[in-house]
Design an enzyme around this catalytic site. Structure first.
Site, PDB file in Angstrom:
ATOM      1  CG  ASP A 390      -1.923   1.077   1.252  1.00  0.00           C
ATOM      2  OD1 ASP A 390      -2.310   1.506   0.155  1.00  0.00           O
ATOM      3  OD2 ASP A 390      -2.359   1.496   2.334  1.00  0.00           O
ATOM      4  CG  ASP A 699      -3.258   1.081   6.326  1.00  0.00           C
ATOM      5  OD1 ASP A 699      -3.926   0.824   5.304  1.00  0.00           O
ATOM      6  OD2 ASP A 699      -2.768   2.201   6.550  1.00  0.00           O
ATOM      7  CG  ASP A 703      -4.865  -2.758   2.306  1.00  0.00           C
ATOM      8  OD1 ASP A 703      -4.870  -2.604   1.080  1.00  0.00           O
ATOM      9  OD2 ASP A 703      -4.656  -1.826   3.109  1.00  0.00           O
TER      10      ASP A 703
END
Length: 963
Positions: A390, A699, A703
């Protein structure tokens, strides 16, 4: 929801059919307060009223979930609802048909099942079988020793995985316990589980949204959707219809979603999806689906090795058993010999060594800010070939930061990251001097004066309470010389016009020290420019010309092309007449334009070094983000993840690709933008289909499915949601990409240690097996008894192997290419060294045994063969520390435990030949000290030859790099 999934308090053993459930639910709602047990009294009436409904739900879902592309009136019509809400009777029908608005829970985790799962290894079952056979033959000590190893291995693994998978339960905790809805024309608060499609939600600041809904009204409404999109900025919401059907989740401005929260404003929305049909529910389903995928590379390689070991052992035992029968050897004696051969072939210490190596790796990783939740994940990270990460908060700081200011024709660079006070403002690298300070202070006053955010320091970290953009402006204003306290004291707030998506600006009206009113305005630069008639300069305020507008527009475009989010600042002094009418239209005109602020979420300073380290190690970094493509590419280029020619692949384009097309394209894409949870899981699977070992970091809830589906799932410890942490294999405590790379280095070192330990154990077993086989084939008595083999495998080999498993990491480990997923742990070089070592140790022991038979008794010959084999194995432990470096180039003090263990084992072996009790236990005879030292000298022969082979091999050819 399936009709058989609906449950009630007094549910019978056989669940009722759909229409029976509907009748019962309707009766409960019709007779308010009547206990469920009395619902049957209204059976006939309910049946009559429910007959038209049948088993079909009245709601017609638009194709592709495109509620955002339909007007509010069309959505209400399709849902059979109205702005005044549903009736209680209609709610009852829909609740009966769809079930409660709850996420489906997975099966509860059984501790017994978790413990038994530790035995799901072929090698473990081989050991259990060996223990059972030993017990049946009366070899109780052998059986107890083997079973102890097996149970200890299971206990260690169970302890590491005790707090295992509860992802769906964590998702349930994110959903709203209550919701405010309109029913029967009245606003009421109900449990979120009772929300149905067609309900009208009343939203206000602080609410946790109970279901996916289409907005009908919105007043300055902002939602935080980081759980779904990964982006921390508040999203401005509007009830306007979106023209496009294929709109990324993060751009559906007229939709609100279950599990997200309202940051500011109010709104009214009609529920379009509940429970598992929501975006959050889809993620829950993806987590469950992703969790069914296979084990880690190490698990698969050890299982594969176990199969090879079983068949090889059975083949050798069967061959020797047949030869014995042909030679007339009694069957019982042959059976005992076969058991001895099986014990010699199986590395009893391997499961414990692997488990301890991984457990100690967990400890070392924790010191480098990586908490491992599942033991096999340690090695999987070391074999990683692709890290999908990410952007926000991992590669970047995760906090909006003003990078540049433009005021009075001058650019100012703002140093420092995040919301903290560290940093200053400079012009062309120099400190701001007095002539430039006045314009800068003017802009700083606007940034601080039109701002509702607050900055707080918690545990050494500065965080924002309120909108992240306003938090960034607060930090920049303070660095530019402004004072929030002075502004509040000298210029008290009188009125506020909050930001909304139509105006694209916010205004705060304050009383100036001289008693006049001034409007402080921040907003979109193009919108502000259209309402400005004057320009602030370093010489004062003057009328704005067309050339001024073009210059400011060009500055705005230049900042935007650098992936900066640009905000304009202006003000207006109000006269007494206008102070009566403080509407937006009356106040926000004839403005004085002051300056521009360019902000972004900056890359972490250490992330660029970590990316470079990954490139040197042959690891591909892929950025997956919910942010816009331009912003993502700017960060990717700055970090070295993407080059200037690369382009981001956006979610809508990804939707057009088949799984096979995505698999072919994945190796050429470095950045994915505007993606959803489902997209992320598809990207992970595309890389795995290309034989990559994939790590996924993140996070947000969005995800979690990809983290669950990856070979190694990594959650962020600070910003990560509980859902993501529960789905992960490892948690990074400082949310830093550099810590992930450090964990990769540890993982590679651990794999190297497991490989060399495995080679040490198998080479020893090969020597024992060759010695036993040669003697059986040529008709000599069995050279080693089962207790001898067990002592060698568990004590002489096993304990040094534990020390090898904790060897320091090779400094060159991150200069090698990663291993292929298909690469076997026992490759050609591994097997060649194993066979050579086995032949050397077997040859030395056979020569000593043959000499002992010719000069003494069978018992003495067996004792001498046993002793020389033990000495050879212990000395070989020092050479096993490296496959390339000779023993004299490796410091003994870098693994002092190995030196101590080998010394103690030497002492035990010598003592066993002088102590009657230990001698009876090991079935050995007396050996003098001179004989022991002579056998020790003979036992050095394999070590010397192996080390000379290393020297010759690496002088003839350059060092091989792993493919």
């Amino acid at each position: 929801m399936d009709e058989h999934e609906h449950t009630g308090k007094d549910e019978p053993a056989t669940k009722p059919a759909h229409n029976e459930v509907a009748k019962k639910a309707y009766a409960i709602y019709l007779k308010e307060g009547r206990p469920e047990g009395h619902a049957e009294q209204n059976w006939v009436e309910a049946e009559a009223q429910l007959q038209p409904v049948g088993s079909d739900h009245p709601v017609q879902q638009p194709e592709g979930n495109a509620w955002h592309s339909q007007s509010g009136e069309e959505v209400l019509a399709q849902l059979g609802s109205a702005s005044t809400g549903l009736s209680s009777a209609e709610v009852a029908r829909r609740l009966a048909a769809d079930g409660p608005n709850e996420l489906k829970e997975g099966k509860p985790i059984s501790l017994l099942h978790m413990f038994l799962a530790q035995f799901n290894s072929l090698i473990i079952w081989i050991l259990i079988a060996a223990a059972v056979i030993s017990g049946l033959l009366g070899e109780r000590i052998d059986a107890i020793a083997i079973l102890t190893i097996v149970i200890l291995n299971a206990v260690i693994g169970f302890y590491q995985e005790f707090k295992a998978e509860k992802s769906i339960a964590a998702l349930k905790q994110m959903t709203s316990p209550h919701a405010t809805v309109r029913r029967d024309g009245q606003v009421t608060s109900i449990p979120a589980a009772g929300v149905v499609a067609g309900d009208i939600l009343a939203l206000e600041a602080g609410d946790l949204i109970a279901a996916d809904a289409r907005l009908l009204e919105a007043a300055s409404l902002k939602c935080i959707e980081s759980a779904l999109t990964g982006e921390s900025q508040g999203v401005t919401k509007t009830p306007d219809t979106l023209e496009q059907r294929d709109v990324p989740l993060g751009d559906r401005e007229n939709m609100v979603f279950m599990g997200t929260s309202v940051a500011a404003g109010t709104g009214q929305a009609v529920v379009v999806a509940t429970a598992m049909n929501t975006e959050l529910g889809r993620i829950a389903g993806l987590i469950e689906e992703a969790g069914t995928e296979g084990g880690t590379p190490l698990q698969k390689k050890l299982d594969s090795f176990g199969h090879v070991l079983v068949w090889a052992t059975l083949g050798i035992v069967a061959l020797l058993f047949g030869l014995g029968l042909l030679r007339g050897v009694p069957p019982f004696e042959l059976f005992m010999t076969s058991v001895s051969l099986a014990v010699a072939a199986v590395p009893e210490g391997l499961p414990a060594v692997v488990t301890v190596a991984l457990a100690l790796g967990v400890l070392r990783m924790s010191r480098r800010r990586a908490l491992v939740r599942k033991l096999p994940a340690v090695e999987a990270l070391g074999s990683t070939t692709v890290i999908c990460t990410d952007k926000t908060g991992t590669l970047t700081v995760g906090q909006m930061t003003v990078r540049t200011l433009y005021v009075a024709g001058q650019h100012y660079d703002v140093a420092g990251e995040g919301y903290g006070p560290d940093g200053d403002v400079r012009v062309e690298g120099k400190k701001v001097e007095a002539p430039q300070a006045a314009p800068l202070l003017e802009l700083a006053t606007l940034l601080l004066g039109c701002n509702n955010a607050h900055l707080v320091q918690e545990e050494g970290t500065w965080n924002v309470i309120g909108d992240p953009t306003e938090g960034a402006l607060l930090a920049a204003g303070a660095k530019a010389g402004g004072s929030r306290e002075r502004i509040e004291q000298d210029m008290p707030k009188q009125h506020e016009l909050p930001f909304d998506s139509d105006r694209k600006r916010s205004t705060v009206i304050r009383t100036m020290p001289e008693g006049t009113l001034r409007a402080f305005i921040n907003g979109a630069p193009d919108v502000l420019l259209a309402r400005c008639t004057k320009l602030y300069t370093d010489t004062g305020v003057r009328p704005m010309t067309d050339e001024d507008r073009q210059t400011l527009a060009a500055q705005n475009d230049a900042m935007a092309q650098q992936a900066l989010r640009v905000l304009g600042s202006a003000y207006r002094d109000l006269d007494k007449a206008s102070s009566v009418d403080l509407t937006a239209e009356a106040v926000e005109r004839d403005l004085v334009f002051v300056g521009l602020s360019g902000m972004y979420d900056p890359p972490r300073q250490e992330a660029k070094e970590a990316v470079e380290k990954c490139r040197a190690a042959g690891i591909r970094i892929v950025m997956i983000t919910g942010d816009h493509p331009q912003t993502a590419m700017a960060i990717a280029r700055e970090l070295g993840i993407a080059s200037g020619e690369d382009a981001a692949l956006a979610g809508p384009e990804l939707d057009t690709l088949s799984d096979d097309a995505l698999r072919q394209r994945a190796p050429n894409v470095a950045v994915y933008a505007r993606v959803t949870a489902e997209h992320k899981l598809r990207i992970i699977r595309a890389w795995k289909a290309n034989e990559a070992v994939v790590a996924m970091t993140g996070d947000g809830v969005n995800d979690a499915p990809a983290i669950k589906g990856a070979d190694i799932g990594i959650a962020m410890g600070k910003s990560g949601t509980e859902v993501t942490k529960q789905a992960s294999d490892m948690i990074i405590t400082d949310d830093n990409f550099a810590s992930i790379v450090a964990a990769v280095e540890e993982g590679r070192g651990i794999y190297d240690n497991i490989r060399k330990t495995l080679q040490y154990l198998l080479a020893g077993n090969t020597g024992e097996l060759l010695l036993m086989t040669i003697c059986v084939v040529i008709g000599l008595p069995t050279p080693l008894l089962p207790i001898h083999l067990l002592w060698i495998n568990l004590v002489t080999d096993g304990v040094p192997a534990l020390c090898l498993a904790t060897d320091p990491i090779d400094p060159d480990v991150m200069t090698r290419r990663p291993r292929r997923r298909s690469e076997r742990i026992t490759d050609r070089g591994f097997l060649g060294t194993m066979v050579l070592t086995g032949c050397l140790t077997a040859g030395v022991a056979f020569a000593v045994y043959l000499y002992g038979l010719q000069t003494g008794t069978e018992e003495m010959a067996r004792t001498q063969a046993f002793a020389v084999l033990v000495f050879a194995e212990l000395l070989r432990a020092f050479g096993a520390r490296s496959e390339t470096k000779p023993v004299w180039r490796i410091s003994l003090f870098t693994n002092i435990n190995l030196a101590l263990v080998v010394s103690v084992s030497f002492g035990l072996q010598v003592w066993s030949h002088h102590n009657a009790t230990l001698g009876r236990f090991l079935k050995t005879s007396f050996l003098s000290l001179s004989d022991c030292f002579l056998l020790l000298a003979v036992g050095t022969i394999p070590l010397v030859i192996l080390e000379m082979v290393k020297v010759v091999r690496h002088s003839w050819q350059p060092r091989k790099v792993e493919p």
